[in-house]
Design a protein around this motif. Structure first.
Motif, PDB file in Angstrom:
ATOM      1  N   GLU A 182      41.783  41.055  61.758  1.00 47.78           N
ATOM      2  CA  GLU A 182      41.735  40.225  62.960  1.00 47.78           C
ATOM      3  C   GLU A 182      41.134  38.843  62.714  1.00 47.78           C
ATOM      4  O   GLU A 182      41.550  37.864  63.341  1.00 47.78           O
ATOM      5  CB  GLU A 182      40.921  40.933  64.045  1.00 47.78           C
ATOM      6  CG  GLU A 182      41.520  42.263  64.509  1.00 47.78           C
ATOM      7  CD  GLU A 182      40.573  43.046  65.388  1.00 47.78           C
ATOM      8  OE1 GLU A 182      39.429  42.576  65.605  1.00 47.78           O
ATOM      9  OE2 GLU A 182      40.960  44.131  65.874  1.00 47.78           O
ATOM     10  N   ARG A 183      40.173  38.775  61.828  1.00 47.08           N
ATOM     11  CA  ARG A 183      39.441  37.525  61.605  1.00 47.08           C
ATOM     12  C   ARG A 183      40.280  36.543  60.790  1.00 47.08           C
ATOM     13  O   ARG A 183      40.657  36.836  59.653  1.00 47.08           O
ATOM     14  CB  ARG A 183      38.133  37.829  60.875  1.00 47.08           C
ATOM     15  CG  ARG A 183      37.348  36.612  60.426  1.00 47.08           C
ATOM     16  CD  ARG A 183      36.833  35.799  61.577  1.00 47.08           C
ATOM     17  NE  ARG A 183      35.824  34.844  61.141  1.00 47.08           N
ATOM     18  CZ  ARG A 183      35.423  33.810  61.870  1.00 47.08           C
ATOM     19  NH1 ARG A 183      35.943  33.625  63.070  1.00 47.08           N
ATOM     20  NH2 ARG A 183      34.497  32.991  61.415  1.00 47.08           N
ATOM     21  N   LYS A 184      40.572  35.378  61.351  1.00 48.05           N
ATOM     22  CA  LYS A 184      41.338  34.356  60.651  1.00 48.05           C
ATOM     23  C   LYS A 184      40.389  33.288  60.123  1.00 48.05           C
ATOM     24  O   LYS A 184      39.547  32.768  60.855  1.00 48.05           O
ATOM     25  CB  LYS A 184      42.389  33.740  61.571  1.00 48.05           C
ATOM     26  CG  LYS A 184      43.531  34.689  61.900  1.00 48.05           C
ATOM     27  CD  LYS A 184      44.655  33.989  62.640  1.00 48.05           C
ATOM     28  CE  LYS A 184      45.828  34.954  62.839  1.00 48.05           C
ATOM     29  NZ  LYS A 184      46.978  34.294  63.520  1.00 48.05           N
ATOM     30  N   GLN A 185      40.560  32.984  58.838  1.00 46.09           N
ATOM     31  CA  GLN A 185      39.652  32.036  58.205  1.00 46.09           C
ATOM     32  C   GLN A 185      40.279  31.554  56.904  1.00 46.09           C
ATOM     33  O   GLN A 185      40.632  32.368  56.031  1.00 46.09           O
ATOM     34  CB  GLN A 185      38.307  32.702  57.913  1.00 46.09           C
ATOM     35  CG  GLN A 185      37.226  31.724  57.494  1.00 46.09           C
ATOM     36  CD  GLN A 185      36.505  31.144  58.703  1.00 46.09           C
ATOM     37  OE1 GLN A 185      35.493  31.627  59.135  1.00 46.09           O
ATOM     38  NE2 GLN A 185      37.052  30.073  59.257  1.00 46.09           N
ATOM     39  N   GLY A 186      40.460  30.258  56.763  1.00 42.74           N
ATOM     40  CA  GLY A 186      40.933  29.693  55.520  1.00 42.74           C
ATOM     41  C   GLY A 186      42.408  29.926  55.266  1.00 42.74           C
ATOM     42  O   GLY A 186      43.145  30.452  56.101  1.00 42.74           O
ATOM     43  N   THR A 187      42.830  29.518  54.081  1.00 39.96           N
ATOM     44  CA  THR A 187      44.219  29.676  53.653  1.00 39.96           C
ATOM     45  C   THR A 187      44.269  30.578  52.440  1.00 39.96           C
ATOM     46  O   THR A 187      43.268  30.784  51.756  1.00 39.96           O
ATOM     47  CB  THR A 187      44.846  28.316  53.304  1.00 39.96           C
ATOM     48  OG1 THR A 187      44.103  27.705  52.236  1.00 39.96           O
ATOM     49  CG2 THR A 187      44.846  27.394  54.522  1.00 39.96           C
ATOM     50  N   ALA A 188      45.468  31.099  52.177  1.00 42.43           N
ATOM     51  CA  ALA A 188      45.645  32.002  51.032  1.00 42.43           C
ATOM     52  C   ALA A 188      46.979  31.725  50.370  1.00 42.43           C
ATOM     53  O   ALA A 188      47.961  31.351  51.039  1.00 42.43           O
ATOM     54  CB  ALA A 188      45.567  33.459  51.478  1.00 42.43           C
ATOM     55  N   PHE A 189      47.026  31.886  49.079  1.00 41.98           N
ATOM     56  CA  PHE A 189      48.241  31.643  48.311  1.00 41.98           C
ATOM     57  C   PHE A 189      49.390  32.487  48.860  1.00 41.98           C
ATOM     58  O   PHE A 189      49.241  33.686  49.089  1.00 41.98           O
ATOM     59  CB  PHE A 189      47.986  32.006  46.839  1.00 41.98           C
ATOM     60  CG  PHE A 189      49.179  31.816  45.956  1.00 41.98           C
ATOM     61  CD1 PHE A 189      49.567  30.546  45.554  1.00 41.98           C
ATOM     62  CD2 PHE A 189      49.937  32.903  45.534  1.00 41.98           C
ATOM     63  CE1 PHE A 189      50.670  30.358  44.736  1.00 41.98           C
ATOM     64  CE2 PHE A 189      51.042  32.729  44.720  1.00 41.98           C
ATOM     65  CZ  PHE A 189      51.418  31.453  44.327  1.00 41.98           C
ATOM     66  N   GLY A 190      50.544  31.820  49.084  1.00 47.01           N
ATOM     67  CA  GLY A 190      51.721  32.528  49.573  1.00 47.01           C
ATOM     68  C   GLY A 190      51.807  32.640  51.070  1.00 47.01           C
ATOM     69  O   GLY A 190      52.748  33.250  51.594  1.00 47.01           O
ATOM     70  N   HIS A 191      50.826  32.078  51.793  1.00 45.51           N
ATOM     71  CA  HIS A 191      50.816  32.149  53.257  1.00 45.51           C
ATOM     72  C   HIS A 191      50.650  30.742  53.834  1.00 45.51           C
ATOM     73  O   HIS A 191      49.993  29.878  53.244  1.00 45.51           O
ATOM     74  CB  HIS A 191      49.680  33.045  53.754  1.00 45.51           C
ATOM     75  CG  HIS A 191      49.800  34.468  53.305  1.00 45.51           C
ATOM     76  ND1 HIS A 191      50.420  35.429  54.057  1.00 45.51           N
ATOM     77  CD2 HIS A 191      49.363  35.088  52.172  1.00 45.51           C
ATOM     78  CE1 HIS A 191      50.368  36.591  53.413  1.00 45.51           C
ATOM     79  NE2 HIS A 191      49.735  36.405  52.273  1.00 45.51           N
ATOM     80  N   GLU A 192      51.229  30.490  54.990  1.00 43.34           N
ATOM     81  CA  GLU A 192      51.105  29.217  55.660  1.00 43.34           C
ATOM     82  C   GLU A 192      50.030  29.266  56.744  1.00 43.34           C
ATOM     83  O   GLU A 192      49.907  30.243  57.466  1.00 43.34           O
ATOM     84  CB  GLU A 192      52.445  28.827  56.298  1.00 43.34           C
ATOM     85  CG  GLU A 192      53.557  28.551  55.289  1.00 43.34           C
ATOM     86  CD  GLU A 192      54.821  28.077  55.975  1.00 43.34           C
ATOM     87  OE1 GLU A 192      54.795  27.917  57.217  1.00 43.34           O
ATOM     88  OE2 GLU A 192      55.822  27.873  55.266  1.00 43.34           O
ATOM     89  N   GLY A 193      49.292  28.181  56.849  1.00 46.39           N
ATOM     90  CA  GLY A 193      48.284  28.052  57.891  1.00 46.39           C
ATOM     91  C   GLY A 193      47.108  28.998  57.703  1.00 46.39           C
ATOM     92  O   GLY A 193      46.897  29.585  56.627  1.00 46.39           O
ATOM     93  N   LYS A 194      46.317  29.133  58.767  1.00 46.62           N
ATOM     94  CA  LYS A 194      45.153  30.022  58.744  1.00 46.62           C
ATOM     95  C   LYS A 194      45.611  31.469  58.580  1.00 46.62           C
ATOM     96  O   LYS A 194      46.610  31.890  59.171  1.00 46.62           O
ATOM     97  CB  LYS A 194      44.358  29.901  60.048  1.00 46.62           C
ATOM     98  CG  LYS A 194      43.766  28.520  60.284  1.00 46.62           C
ATOM     99  CD  LYS A 194      42.555  28.264  59.413  1.00 46.62           C
ATOM    100  CE  LYS A 194      41.889  26.946  59.787  1.00 46.62           C
ATOM    101  NZ  LYS A 194      40.713  26.662  58.919  1.00 46.62           N
ATOM    102  N   VAL A 195      44.870  32.243  57.797  1.00 41.71           N
ATOM    103  CA  VAL A 195      45.257  33.629  57.547  1.00 41.71           C
ATOM    104  C   VAL A 195      44.122  34.569  57.910  1.00 41.71           C
ATOM    105  O   VAL A 195      42.948  34.175  57.941  1.00 41.71           O
ATOM    106  CB  VAL A 195      45.632  33.848  56.063  1.00 41.71           C
ATOM    107  CG1 VAL A 195      46.828  33.003  55.672  1.00 41.71           C
ATOM    108  CG2 VAL A 195      44.433  33.584  55.142  1.00 41.71           C
TER     109      VAL A 195
END
Length: 593
Positions: free
Chosen positions: A321-334
């Protein structure tokens, strides 16, 4: 806050594939433990844990138990939950039918126990202590005593306690001072006990205390301790409850965790003396109490498993549930579950919990086989195996509980440090598990002193031989040189080296065995977990090969791989610590600390 979800499929898998519940169900008296019945038991236990116990866990922690006008008041909802618990028969699952039990395997009870501890550790302690008291009475109580008390305790209508510790006598029970004076067919008990879990409450009609005390002519030390049954309310000849006995909770401890479980200071005999009845033979109380203690140690290991599973569930829910930062292979907040370091923590929590569960269930299975197999050689073998692994189950699984609940707080980040998320409660609650029922250092010394050195390595040798046979079978499941096979072999070699070292040095250097005991126990726990995780992966692969596409099985394989690669190497570090000897541990003078 997330809602507890009983891991029914996981429990069934471990029961069937690792603990072999279907073989145990063939023992005399266990014929009703069919797969269908076991599944129904798990489903109903899961409902009670999820819908009744989990909702009052956080509120119980916030409110706590209270002592009001000499009576212990449980937290709101606990009395009603206990009534539902007993009416559903959960206190009687594994006890003999002749005393009102359901006669199912202890292994089935253990699976339900995990759920009680996962959903509400404070509540679960009450039936845990009662079950241990019932075990002690079944083994050592007289027919007359058992006829009066057992069925009421098995039904949960009366609860039980364990009264060992005194202000001057913690783990050193030789220092017990509580006195028991003979008086006709009973005894007058005088003394004070501390740290008595659920020592008083109003949830049940009566509380039955098992109390260690000394007779007037008792020899010094542990050889002079006897065990007595002391009821809160006396029992009349017709079975009804009579006068209040002279046994009272005079204060409650203020604790780090398990706030809803009243930890009482009990006073026996402030007035005329509490009336008690001898359990077993005079001056043999410690042996009688250890029946209860050994049962409780298995249950405490399961506490470590249950609270680990709950901490893992809550951490996964938050990470999704918690969205924070970006991650490789994903767009926007993850959601943070996409971050590799969060994945590392979650996988670690999952793998350690599954390994601990497998060890605990294996011990419960050994308990059933040792007590119910018709084959005398098999009973003896599993009795030895149970004795060897009980300290590992209690200690390693509770160390896992501390590690996993700490990681659960870490996954939550700063919110994990806040009470409202609930994550920190599990860490606080879990901290007592490595301490009570014999600290983990005591468990380690028991493993090395009694189960290894005094046994001259026979039972440990049996265990190593079984793992060596398993090592050979890996050739048909994993490629030569694979990390799976190599990791297990290296860990097994490390444990065998540590065993040989202690067998040699333990009798030469008085400090060597006790200095190395904890690391030896941890080495054994890590290795045993690895063995069972490999068995788990093999069983899951077989399901996949049969065409089962359920991701549960592929997840089992992935979790086992993580354990082999990331956790099992700890065995080598523990072996190094064991074989480093006692010099650095004992080098400093006590005054230099």
């Amino acid at each position: 806050m997330s809602t507890y979800a009983a891991p029914i499929k996981e429990l069934q898998f471990v029961l069937e594939e690792l603990a072999d519940i279907n073989a145990i169900a063939k023992f005399p008296g266990f014929e009703e433990a069919t797969p269908e019945l076991v599944e129904a038991v798990l489903e109903e236990a899961g409902k009670l844990a999820t819908n009744v116990l989990d909702p009052i866990n956080y509120s119980g922690d916030q409110q706590g138990a209270k002592l009001v006008d000499g009576k212990v008041q449980a937290a709101d909802g606990f009395k009603e939950a206990y009534q539902q618990f007993t009416e559903s028969g959960w206190t009687s699952v594994n006890f003999p039918e002749e005393v009102g039990g359901q006669g199912l395997p202890f292994l089935v009870q253990s699976a339900a126990t995990e759920m009680w501890n996962a959903s509400n550790a404070s509540f679960a302690l009450c039936p845990l202590l009662t079950a241990g008291a019932v075990e002690a009475l079944l083994a050592h109580g007289s027919d007359e005593l058992n006829a009066i008390y057992l069925e009421h305790m098995v039904s949960g209508n009366w609860t039980g306690t364990m009264n060992l510790t005194e202000p001057q006598a913690g783990s050193d029970l030789a220092a017990v001072r509580t006195q028991a004076k003979p008086e006709g067919d009973h005894y007058r008990i005088k003394g004070q006990k501390i740290y008595i879990t659920w020592g008083d409450h109003e949830m049940s009609e009566n509380v039955i205390h098992l109390v260690l005390a000394r007779l007037p002519d008792a020899p010094e030390g542990v050889k002079g301790i006897s065990l007595f049954l002391v009821p809160k309310y006396m029992v009349n000849e017709d079975g009804s409850l009579g006068e209040r006995n002279d046994a009272y909770a005079i204060s409650l401890e203020h604790k780090m965790g398990i706030h809803a479980s009243p930890t009482c200071v009990m006073s026996f005999g402030d007035n005329d003396g509490a009336i008690g009845y001898l359990v077993g033979e005079p001056n043999n109380g410690l042996a009688c109490m250890f029946t209860m203690m050994n049962h409780a140690r298995l249950e405490v290991g399961m506490q470590g498993v249950g609270i680990s599973d709950r901490a893992y569930q809550r951490a996964v829910s938050y990470a999704r549930e918690r969205k924070q930062g970006t991650a490789f292979g994903h767009e926007g907040k993850v959601a943070i579950i996409h971050h590799p370091d969060v994945r590392r923590m979650l996988m670690h929590m999952r793998a350690m919990t599954e390994a601990a569960r497998a060890i605990s269930f294996m011990c419960s299975a050994a308990h059933d086989i040792a007590h119910h197999s018709e084959d005398a050689d098999q009973r003896n073998f599993y009795s030895r195996r149970l004795g060897l692994l009980t300290p590992v189950s209690k200690a390693w699984c509770t160390e896992v509980g501390m590690e996993v609940t700490s990681l659960g707080v870490q996954v939550h980040g700063g919110m994990g440090f806040m009470q409202e998320t609930g994550a920190e409660q599990y860490m606080r609650d879990a901290r007592i598990f490595p301490i009570y029922e014999g600290t983990n250092g005591i468990q380690a010394n028991d493993l090395v002193g009694r189960k290894l050195l005094r046994d001259r390595g026979e039972t440990a040798g049996e265990f190593i031989a079984e793992l060596r046979e398993f090592e050979i079978t890996l050739e048909s499941h994993f490629e030569e040189g694979s990390g799976w096979r190599r990791g297990f072999s290296e860990a097994l070699n490390a444990f065998e080296d540590a065993t040989h070292y202690l067998m040699f040095s333990g009798n030469e250097d008085p400090n060597a065995a006790s200095s190395a005991a904890f690391n030896y126990m941890m080495c054994m726990g890590v290795l045993t977990g690895g063995w069972l995780m490999l068995k788990s992966a093999i069983a899951a692969r077989a399901k996949i090969d049969e065409g089962d596409s359920d991701t549960f099985y592929s997840s089992k394989v992935s979790t086992a791989q993580f354990y082999i690669e990331q956790i099992l190497p700890r065995a080598l570090a523990h072996k190094t610590a064991v074989m480093s000897g006692a010099d650095s541990i004992m080098a400093m003078d006590a005054d230099a600390f």
